[in-house]
Design an enzyme around this catalytic site. Sequence first.
Site, PDB file in Angstrom:
ATOM      1  N   HIS A   4      -8.237   3.478  -3.392  1.00  0.00           N
ATOM      2  CA  HIS A   4      -6.868   3.118  -3.006  1.00  0.00           C
ATOM      3  C   HIS A   4      -6.215   2.200  -4.048  1.00  0.00           C
ATOM      4  O   HIS A   4      -6.096   0.991  -3.838  1.00  0.00           O
ATOM      5  CB  HIS A   4      -6.919   2.452  -1.613  1.00  0.00           C
ATOM      6  CG  HIS A   4      -5.590   2.074  -1.056  1.00  0.00           C
ATOM      7  ND1 HIS A   4      -4.409   2.677  -1.410  1.00  0.00           N
ATOM      8  CD2 HIS A   4      -5.246   1.114  -0.142  1.00  0.00           C
ATOM      9  CE1 HIS A   4      -3.405   2.114  -0.739  1.00  0.00           C
ATOM     10  NE2 HIS A   4      -3.875   1.164   0.014  1.00  0.00           N
ATOM     11  N   CYS A  38       0.806  -1.224   0.000  1.00  0.00           N
ATOM     12  CA  CYS A  38       0.000   0.000   0.000  1.00  0.00           C
ATOM     13  C   CYS A  38       0.837   1.272   0.000  1.00  0.00           C
ATOM     14  O   CYS A  38       0.309   2.361  -0.214  1.00  0.00           O
ATOM     15  CB  CYS A  38      -0.912  -0.005   1.214  1.00  0.00           C
ATOM     16  SG  CYS A  38      -1.749  -1.587   1.412  1.00  0.00           S
TER      17      CYS A  38
END
Lengths: 398, 398
Positions: A336, A86
């Site tokens: 995201h 991430c």
Amino acid sequence: MRRVAIVGAGITKFGVREASWKDLVQEAGKAVFEDVPNLDKKEIDSLFVGAAQPERWVFQTHVAPLVAELLGINVTRAIARTEVACASGQAAIRYAWLSIATGLSDVALVLGVEKMNTKFMNVSQSSMINVGNREFDGANGFTAPPFFALAAQRHMHDYGTTREQLAMVRVKNAEYGSYNPYAQFQKKVTVEKVLESRMVAPPLTLFDCSAITDGAAALILASQEKARQLTDTPVWILGGVQHVSAAHTTNQMGDLSQWVALRKAAKDLYSMVGIEAKDVDVAEVHDCFTISEIIEYEELGFCRKGEGGKFIEEGESYIGGKVAVNPGGGLLSNGHPLGATGIRQAWEVVMQFRGEVPKERYVDGAEIAIAHNLSGMAQLHHLMAYSVNRPQDVKFGR
Amino acid sequence: MRRVAIVGAGITKFGVREASWKDLVQEAGKAVFEDVPNLDKKEIDSLFVGAAQPERWVFQTHVAPLVAELLGINVTRAIARTEVACASGQAAIRYAWLSIATGLSDVALVLGVEKMNTKFMNVSQSSMINVGNREFDGANGFTAPPFFALAAQRHMHDYGTTREQLAMVRVKNAEYGSYNPYAQFQKKVTVEKVLESRMVAPPLTLFDCSAITDGAAALILASQEKARQLTDTPVWILGGVQHVSAAHTTNQMGDLSQWVALRKAAKDLYSMVGIEAKDVDVAEVHDCFTISEIIEYEELGFCRKGEGGKFIEEGESYIGGKVAVNPGGGLLSNGHPLGATGIRQAWEVVMQFRGEVPKERYVDGAEIAIAHNLSGMAQLHHLMAYSVNRPQDVKFGR
């Protein structure tokens, strides 16, 4: 050491895109080149690409040279793709920063991209189990939603944080996202709406969670000398650190609501930059779930440990409060796309400093910004600090 | 800028290993820690992992923190996994080098690993098509063997390079590999044996090609101050550059036997370090195929363009010749676990400088070494330079 600035930033619309991975790369590339009209592409000597799992999502690896071809870049100094799940995008910024600071590079293109919505959504989704220790957490289905749900349960138990306070994080970020034309979700929501959305992992409902998103973002970084030629509003990199506990498999971790690595990283960053938490005007933080942002308020030192719920309830993380947190809508509104998120945060910082955002989400007079990513089950924390008015020598050492 | 040294190196046996990805990580970690007995693990502040496609080969991404857990490392400064296919390991060294040079890090662990032989060999092999532009070269089956075969055909046509000269590269590297207990292949071969091995892509036979390999290698890098505390024989990083042509898809490339990016990279590296080609004592070069090493002699400036075949035939790349090329056996003997190869090359350089290799493959008196990786279809070239006796300030800029 040389000072390093962001001189250009570009972004694609984030969302479920009718666009290929390559389309996204070219769209972000076009946007960033248009943002730096004085730049001759030949001045770019280095390229860093943040990408998490193109191998699984678009059956492509060795993505950095493919980006070079798609954008017509000749690299003569340094090139790499960086991956820390991430936080893959921020790692690309950091590599470029170090490369320019030493003098190895003069001008670098940094691009983050992820195409997560594909025809094979079972692959897209199941590949997320590869982010944790696959043979333990992954094989047991212990992916992000249950992890952050447990962190929320523990935080609620220990500190009295309420379900409504979690929802308020989404309410704030949805409001700012409603003024961000690039965000995946641009509708305002209420606390009730968050609570009514379908359950994912108790206490977290759908609206407590960020989404599976396609998107790309790009930056041009340059040395001070080059920066002055390319823009009137360089955004300076003041520092950056990463902290990771050796515990990675979740059953080796301690109290899931104590993000000690972030606490230490924040202290380290502030010392490097010569600031305190109260000096931060804009904080782009990793709100992959609503509980994340609450814990981040605490570990970043914006409030005392355990008071993150109160902090959002009292409006302290809104523009006009103690610190403007995620004025672009955060991950919750933007979505995201793993490799692009860290770059999108830097893009937001640049747009804030330039005042190129709608007034409803503009942090007037901001001088210091930080950007935070976490990766995995919040074992890793990645921080960068930026300033618009203060080109200062970076104290790299301790 | 601070000087940076390799203070420790460790490696696993390369080959078709009855060992998991995690086993390989721990084996390389144990080896490198044993190599630096004075090192307290707590002094390591940063971690860089070179890995190409763990997502496809072991269903694991976010590998850097997993390595941290497996080896008990707390990161307090910087962490990332780097990927540039076959050069993923060298990219990790470069990131660590820049991190320490700036002062961000003091001591970094650099580890490269790949587990390519799995139960799913169809996946292992077919995943190699993801290295090129998958929708063009990959979809048409234009992977590494046919590419390097065409490069060989062109080189033979233009310069009269012979089939036997190609084979001689394998003969040399097999001889040195026979003295390397970590190499996948440790048997000497003859030119006849190479020619008789089964055809892969004309003119390249099986013995002209490097293998699908499991393996890991690790280094400890440190600042000059730390290096002096940790070892009596630091190996200094003198410089490093990467050059990439914007052409990536093979039908956009020119003459396949002219590796212009490598020619330019070598010139750039020598200028950075203040040496000429003739000053190189040990060259670890990327002999993924025999033809690669021949073209590399030329582009690295060890001989004139077109004379690479003659160079091997006359023994100039043997120990005792003009430059000792791949005295550890190269990729042809060691095998090519993508993420580990660049680190394995640095390991070889360290062992050479220390004299910790069997006398049959020892380059006595070597002071300057270079390491070269290519990635993809030789569009990208990655170079580093090392020295044992010359700690010198690096001229990062041009």
